[in-house]
Design an enzyme around this catalytic site. Structure first.
Site, mmCIF file in Angstrom:
data_model
loop_
_atom_site.group_PDB
_atom_site.id
_atom_site.type_symbol
_atom_site.label_atom_id
_atom_site.label_comp_id
_atom_site.label_asym_id
_atom_site.label_seq_id
_atom_site.Cartn_x
_atom_site.Cartn_y
_atom_site.Cartn_z
ATOM 1 N N SER A 223 40.190 42.934 38.802
ATOM 2 C CA SER A 223 41.299 43.851 38.535
ATOM 3 C C SER A 223 40.813 45.224 38.064
ATOM 4 C CB SER A 223 42.248 43.241 37.508
ATOM 5 O OG SER A 223 41.558 42.862 36.346
ATOM 6 N N CYS B 44 46.116 36.217 41.004
ATOM 7 C CA CYS B 44 44.958 36.325 40.116
ATOM 8 C C CYS B 44 44.754 37.782 39.659
ATOM 9 C CB CYS B 44 43.729 35.732 40.794
ATOM 10 S SG CYS B 44 42.483 35.228 39.604
ATOM 11 N N ILE C 89 39.979 30.765 39.911
ATOM 12 C CA ILE C 89 38.644 31.375 39.900
ATOM 13 C C ILE C 89 38.617 32.470 38.838
ATOM 14 C CG2 ILE C 89 36.906 32.594 41.253
ATOM 15 C CD1 ILE C 89 38.244 31.389 43.778
ATOM 16 N N ARG C 90 37.895 32.221 37.768
ATOM 17 C CA ARG C 90 37.846 33.167 36.629
ATOM 18 C C ARG C 90 39.256 33.729 36.362
ATOM 19 N NH1 ARG C 90 34.248 34.948 39.924
ATOM 20 N NH2 ARG C 90 35.209 36.997 40.067
ATOM 21 N N HIS D 203 44.947 30.853 43.403
ATOM 22 C CA HIS D 203 44.772 31.456 44.727
ATOM 23 C C HIS D 203 45.395 30.577 45.811
ATOM 24 C CE1 HIS D 203 41.691 34.640 43.908
ATOM 25 N NE2 HIS D 203 41.509 33.907 42.827
ATOM 26 N N GLU E 153 46.102 31.310 48.723
ATOM 27 C CA GLU E 153 45.519 31.634 50.033
ATOM 28 C C GLU E 153 44.244 30.837 50.303
ATOM 29 O OE1 GLU E 153 45.268 33.387 47.363
ATOM 30 O OE2 GLU E 153 43.286 34.313 47.248
HETATM 31 N N1 GLN Z 1 38.645 37.757 36.491
HETATM 32 C C1 GLN Z 1 39.242 38.628 37.455
HETATM 33 C C2 GLN Z 1 39.876 39.846 36.794
HETATM 34 O O1 GLN Z 1 39.962 39.899 35.618
HETATM 35 C C3 GLN Z 1 40.276 37.894 38.291
HETATM 36 C C4 GLN Z 1 39.622 36.832 39.112
HETATM 37 C C5 GLN Z 1 40.254 36.584 40.436
HETATM 38 O O2 GLN Z 1 41.038 37.377 40.929
HETATM 39 N N2 GLN Z 1 39.860 35.496 41.052
HETATM 40 O O3 GLN Z 1 40.287 40.740 37.447
#
Ligand code: GLN
Length: 187
Positions: A49, A79, A132-133, A168, A170
């Site tokens: 982001s 996300c 994912i994170r 996600h 997708e």
């Molecule tokens: N950790 C990412 C962020 O803070 C987001 C991770 C993702 O989009 N898979 O932007």
């Protein structure tokens, strides 16, 4: 009817594949002139982001997109895309600040940042979810509907024409949430 997919960075190609599967027309947004083409909906993909926020400004895309979002353009943020839409961001700075949610970036920590599960999405039944994170939504305002929770944390929500998931969709073989977005647009 065409959906613009922000394609500056991150997992945009997977969204395009999902829209192909659903027969929805789409195009990539990489620079300002890509907005000359009318868009009926916007997808903000996962990625980073902070990087996307910077690129949006550097490429002069931030203002025109913010105006369209404020005027009611339907947006699906996944996300990092969720973070870009949030009014309040723990561990980051707000970008479009369009949705009345408070989010926590990298909320699951480094170790548990990536995992898969299945959970109920309101109106759509149990759906696979890949994180994912990921962020999660710490709190949502009264105008925001909570669509899904995992371990007591909000991971999907909707406020009028703004739809967000911390996971996600997708990346799973499951078009249900994209179909829901197309239904929201009236496609
Ligand atoms: N950790 C990412 C962020 O803070 C987001 C991770 C993702 O989009 N898979 O932007």
């Amino acid at each position: 009817m065409a959906i613009g997919i922000l394609a500056l960075q991150g997992a945009f190609a997977e969204h395009a594949a999902m829209l192909d599967r659903l027969g929805a027309e789409h195009f990539e947004i990489r620079q300002r002139r890509d907005l000359d083409r009318g868009l009926d909906g916007l997808i903000l993909p996962g990625g980073e982001s902070t990087v996307m926020g910077k690129l949006l400004r550097d490429l002069d895309l931030f203002q025109p997109l913010r105006e369209r979002i404020r005027s009611g353009l339907p947006v699906f943020g996944t996300c990092a895309g969720l973070i870009l839409l949030a009014k309040e961001v723990e561990g980051g700075v707000p970008c479009f600040a369009a949705m009345d949610i408070r989010v926590k970036r990298n909320a699951y920590g480094r170790q548990l940042g990536s995992f898969s599960t299945t959970a109920e999405v309101a109106g759509l039944g149990p759906r696979p979810m890949t994180f994912i994170r990921a962020p999660y939504i710490v709190s949502a305002g009264p105008g925001t509907a909570v669509l899904a929770q995992v371990d007591g944390h909000i991971v999907a929500a909707q406020q009028e024409k703004l739809l967000v998931t911390a996971f996600h969709p997708e990346l799973n073989d499951d078009p249900a949430i994209h179909r829901h977005f197309l239904d929201m647009i009236g496609a």
